[in-house]
Design a protein around this motif. Structure first.
Motif, short mmCIF file in Angstrom:
data_model
loop_
_atom_site.label_atom_id
_atom_site.label_comp_id
_atom_site.label_asym_id
_atom_site.label_seq_id
_atom_site.Cartn_x
_atom_site.Cartn_y
_atom_site.Cartn_z
N LEU A 112 2.78 -35.64 -38.92
CA LEU A 112 3.44 -34.43 -38.64
C LEU A 112 3.34 -33.52 -40.16
O LEU A 112 3.23 -32.33 -39.92
CB LEU A 112 5.14 -35.09 -39.12
CG LEU A 112 5.94 -35.54 -38.01
CD1 LEU A 112 7.39 -35.78 -38.45
CD2 LEU A 112 5.92 -34.51 -36.63
N LEU A 113 2.95 -33.97 -41.04
CA LEU A 113 2.60 -33.08 -42.28
C LEU A 113 1.35 -32.68 -41.99
O LEU A 113 1.18 -31.24 -42.32
CB LEU A 113 2.39 -34.03 -43.45
CG LEU A 113 3.64 -34.72 -44.13
CD1 LEU A 113 3.49 -35.61 -45.34
CD2 LEU A 113 4.57 -33.69 -44.51
N LEU B 115 10.20 -42.89 -40.60
CA LEU B 115 8.82 -42.73 -39.96
C LEU B 115 7.94 -43.64 -40.57
O LEU B 115 8.02 -43.92 -41.57
CB LEU B 115 8.57 -41.12 -40.15
CG LEU B 115 8.76 -40.16 -39.02
CD1 LEU B 115 10.37 -40.23 -38.99
CD2 LEU B 115 8.54 -38.93 -39.61
N ASN C 88 1.04 -24.11 -39.01
CA ASN C 88 1.72 -22.67 -39.65
C ASN C 88 0.53 -21.65 -39.73
O ASN C 88 1.17 -20.65 -39.73
CB ASN C 88 2.15 -22.96 -41.04
CG ASN C 88 3.49 -23.72 -41.08
OD1 ASN C 88 4.07 -23.94 -40.04
ND2 ASN C 88 4.00 -23.96 -42.06
N PHE D 33 7.09 -39.86 -48.97
CA PHE D 33 8.22 -40.88 -49.28
C PHE D 33 9.45 -40.36 -48.35
O PHE D 33 10.11 -41.29 -48.02
CB PHE D 33 8.46 -40.70 -50.81
CG PHE D 33 9.55 -41.82 -51.49
CD1 PHE D 33 9.67 -43.11 -51.19
CD2 PHE D 33 10.80 -41.06 -51.77
CE1 PHE D 33 10.64 -44.07 -51.56
CE2 PHE D 33 11.84 -42.02 -52.11
CZ PHE D 33 11.57 -43.40 -52.01
N TYR D 34 9.84 -39.13 -48.53
CA TYR D 34 11.01 -38.59 -48.07
C TYR D 34 10.93 -39.15 -46.35
O TYR D 34 12.01 -39.48 -45.91
CB TYR D 34 11.20 -37.25 -48.10
CG TYR D 34 12.25 -36.42 -47.46
CD1 TYR D 34 13.52 -36.42 -47.83
CD2 TYR D 34 12.01 -36.04 -45.85
CE1 TYR D 34 14.41 -35.93 -47.15
CE2 TYR D 34 13.29 -35.28 -45.43
CZ TYR D 34 14.37 -35.34 -45.86
OH TYR D 34 15.35 -35.07 -45.13
N LEU D 35 9.89 -38.57 -45.60
CA LEU D 35 9.63 -38.98 -44.53
C LEU D 35 9.98 -40.45 -44.04
O LEU D 35 10.35 -40.88 -43.04
CB LEU D 35 8.66 -38.42 -43.76
CG LEU D 35 8.34 -37.11 -43.87
CD1 LEU D 35 7.00 -36.49 -43.24
CD2 LEU D 35 9.48 -35.99 -42.80
N LYS D 36 9.30 -41.06 -44.94
CA LYS D 36 9.44 -42.67 -44.79
C LYS D 36 10.77 -43.32 -44.90
O LYS D 36 11.24 -44.11 -44.20
CB LYS D 36 8.46 -43.49 -45.53
CG LYS D 36 6.93 -43.13 -45.10
CD LYS D 36 5.92 -44.12 -45.62
CE LYS D 36 5.27 -43.74 -46.80
NZ LYS D 36 4.12 -44.56 -47.41
N LYS E 129 3.16 -36.67 -52.23
CA LYS E 129 3.55 -37.99 -52.15
C LYS E 129 5.02 -38.02 -51.86
O LYS E 129 5.69 -39.01 -51.22
CB LYS E 129 3.27 -38.73 -53.58
CG LYS E 129 2.31 -39.66 -53.72
CD LYS E 129 2.42 -40.50 -54.93
CE LYS E 129 2.42 -39.86 -56.23
NZ LYS E 129 2.12 -40.74 -57.42
N GLU E 130 5.92 -37.24 -52.56
CA GLU E 130 7.34 -36.83 -52.35
C GLU E 130 7.77 -36.44 -50.92
O GLU E 130 8.60 -37.07 -50.32
CB GLU E 130 7.83 -36.24 -53.16
CG GLU E 130 7.89 -36.36 -54.68
CD GLU E 130 8.65 -38.07 -55.00
OE1 GLU E 130 9.67 -38.00 -54.27
OE2 GLU E 130 8.11 -38.58 -55.91
N ASP E 131 6.91 -35.76 -50.16
CA ASP E 131 7.00 -35.37 -49.02
C ASP E 131 6.84 -36.60 -48.02
O ASP E 131 7.50 -37.05 -47.36
CB ASP E 131 6.07 -34.43 -48.42
CG ASP E 131 6.43 -32.97 -48.83
OD1 ASP E 131 7.47 -32.86 -49.57
OD2 ASP E 131 5.65 -31.96 -48.60
N LYS F 291 0.11 -31.43 -38.96
CA LYS F 291 0.33 -30.48 -38.13
C LYS F 291 1.00 -29.35 -38.65
O LYS F 291 0.74 -28.23 -38.54
CB LYS F 291 1.39 -31.23 -37.19
CG LYS F 291 1.37 -30.55 -35.57
CD LYS F 291 2.20 -31.20 -34.78
CE LYS F 291 3.49 -30.34 -34.42
NZ LYS F 291 4.49 -30.98 -33.65
N ARG F 292 1.88 -29.65 -39.66
CA ARG F 292 2.60 -28.62 -40.32
C ARG F 292 1.50 -27.83 -41.41
O ARG F 292 1.38 -26.61 -41.08
CB ARG F 292 3.42 -29.25 -41.49
CG ARG F 292 4.31 -28.40 -42.27
CD ARG F 292 3.70 -28.24 -43.76
NE ARG F 292 3.48 -29.21 -44.55
CZ ARG F 292 4.04 -29.66 -45.60
NH1 ARG F 292 5.24 -28.94 -45.61
NH2 ARG F 292 4.01 -30.70 -46.21
N THR G 229 2.85 -41.80 -38.46
CA THR G 229 3.36 -40.62 -37.91
C THR G 229 4.03 -39.53 -39.16
O THR G 229 3.83 -38.40 -38.92
CB THR G 229 4.97 -41.04 -37.32
OG1 THR G 229 4.58 -42.03 -36.37
CG2 THR G 229 5.70 -39.99 -36.64
#
Lengths: 249, 232
Positions: B206-207, B198, B214, B191-194, B187-189, B209-210, B202
């Motif tokens: 991205l998350l 983003l 990896n 929130f950060y991207l938004k 959730k924090e990831d 894909k990550r 999107t």
């Protein structure tokens, strides 16, 4: 203009902000101070309508009701949040994030050559090695590097309203100088409104004029100017919090 | 069949049921259930879509770096046998469509083997369902073996991922650990991207894909085709 009126914020049934009121005009720098655990970081995230919060009351920016908007939409209005502890996201680079954000915001294809040129220019301004552009977001970076890394996004996204949640924490003297000077340069170039959450005066000397509010138990109990920040630095919160409470009685 | 690897990744179609790979880098494919003996230091990449079982035997002193991407269309069994003084670093990525069961068996048959399995699993569609059983078997009277299982599933919406980590140890001298995480996006990831502007879609792309990339070398990334995955 950001206008917050009679704001109450709960997280996991716990009241964090209680009848919080604050107005920040365009181009104004406003400093929020207060002891630990009084809700300073909460207000920063509440402005961005964090999904964990139950929010009642008014948060408006230029007439837009932020309590009904997504963090994405709030960002696209021109607001920017620099968190106290920015998350680390391994596998997504700074360049990837910023390019996606700009492309979506402007609904255009990004010219990669102009984009890279601008990133390099900003790295010079904020004294960040150019290699950081292609590093994963805040991943394996020191506290100071993370703050500088966030400035890269800030300069690229060119926000009109910036929220700095303890940007000075974890910075050594040299890093503080770079961060302070970078923010000053941004302020002088773009004249954004800035909400600064801090415990110390060091970062404030980069701004010629600012308002100060003191937060206690989820509400603002005292407001003043640069002199109040000076007083806090000298006498501590306790003396000011007590006199502030008496003022409000 | 003995196949000699070159400096660059060799594309090989394995036609026999039993093959031997000498030291080298290989991108393999096969049309039947296949057994491969690993003899020496081998980098092996495999993109699987048809669901043929694979047995890998690490001969004494072998080193295997395995990158295995399966776009899951059938149930499948992957068996890896480690003899003596071998090292295995396996990166296994499963992108499931439908309802399937995958068995991954890792058998430590001799002494002084070191193995790490890194598994990443997602479902492609909303109601897909995958069960992955990862079993590490450390045989009786063996010693100095080390096994680490790092197993993660990412739930995209209303799909189901079940990961069963089993470590069966029949000896006292062993180091064995497993880590299993199944969950949705952090959730924090998100929130950060938004907060950087983003959109949710999107940010999730991205998350995702990550999460997968990896675990995959470049040769296999092109097969992921993440654009077909629906989040809404």
């Amino acid at each position: 203009m950001l206008e917050i009126k009679q704001l109450n914020v709960k997280a996991e049934s716990k009241i964090i902000l209680n009848n919080f009121n604050l107005t920040i005009n365009d181009g104004e720098v406003h400093v929020l101070m207060g002891p630990n655990g009084t809700g300073k970081s909460t207000i920063c995230k509440a402005i961005f309508n964090h999904p964990d919060y139950e929010i009642t009351g008014k948060i408006e920016y230029d007439g837009h009701d932020l309590t009904k908007m997504t963090p994405t939409a709030i960002s696209r209005l021109g607001l920017f949040l620099l968190n106290q502890n920015p998350v680390e996201i391994e596998g997504i680079t700074n360049a990837e994030l910023i390019r996606s954000a700009l492309s979506e915001k402007n609904n255009t294809h990004i010219d990669i050559f102009k984009f890279n040129k601008r990133l390099n220019e900003i790295c010079e301004i904020i004294n960040l090695p150019k290699s950081f552009v292609h590093r994963d977001i805040n991943f394996n970076m020191s506290g100071g590097e993370k703050k500088k890394n966030e400035l890269l996004s800030l300069f690229m996204l060119e926000p009109k309203f910036i929220i700095l949640d303890e940007i000075d924490s974890g910075l050594d003297v040299d890093a503080l100088k770079v961060v302070g000077a970078s923010l000053k340069k941004y302020y002088e170039t773009y004249h954004p409104a800035i909400l600064i959450v801090t415990h110390h005066q060091d970062i404030l000397k980069y701004f010629p004029k600012y308002q100060v509010s003191i937060l206690k138990d989820g509400s603002i109990i005292k407001t003043g100017n640069e002199a109040l920040a000076q007083e806090i630095e000298t006498t501590g919160f306790e003396a000011n919090v007590i006199s502030g409470s008496k003022e409000n009685e | 069949m003995l196949l000699v690897g070159l400096k660059k990744m060799n594309k090989l179609l394995l036609v026999g049921v039993k093959n031997t790979l000498a030291p080298g880098n290989y991108l393999i494919s096969y049309k039947n259930k296949t057994t491969i003996d690993i003899d020496g230091e081998v980098n092996l990449a495999h993109y699987e879509t048809t669901g043929y079982d694979l047995n890998l035997n690490l001969l004494d002193n072998a080193i295997l770096n395995l990158n295995y991407l399966y776009i899951v269309s059938h149930d499948l069994k992957l068996t890896i046998n480690l003899n003596n003084n071998t090292t295995l670093d396996a990166h296994i990525t499963l992108v499931n469509e439908g309802s399937h069961k995958i068995e991954i068996n890792l058998n430590m048959l001799g002494n002084n083997n070191k193995a790490k399995i890194t598994l990443r699993v997602i479902n492609k569609n909303n109601h897909d369902n995958i069960t992955v059983a990862v079993t590490g078997n450390i045989a009786k009277n063996t010693c100095d073996n080390e096994l680490l299982e790092d197993l993660k599933g990412l739930i995209l919406k209303e799909d189901t991922i079940k990961i069963c980590p089993n470590i069966e140890v029949d000896t006292n001298e062993v180091i064995a650990n497993h880590l299993v995480t199944i969950g949705s996006f952090n959730k924090e990831d998100l929130f950060y991207l938004k907060t950087k502007g983003l959109s949710e879609l999107t940010a999730k792309k991205l998350l995702l894909k990550r999460f997968l990339i990896n675990n995959l070398p470049e040769d296999l990334q092109k097969h992921l085709k993440l654009e077909v995955i629906k989040f809404e």
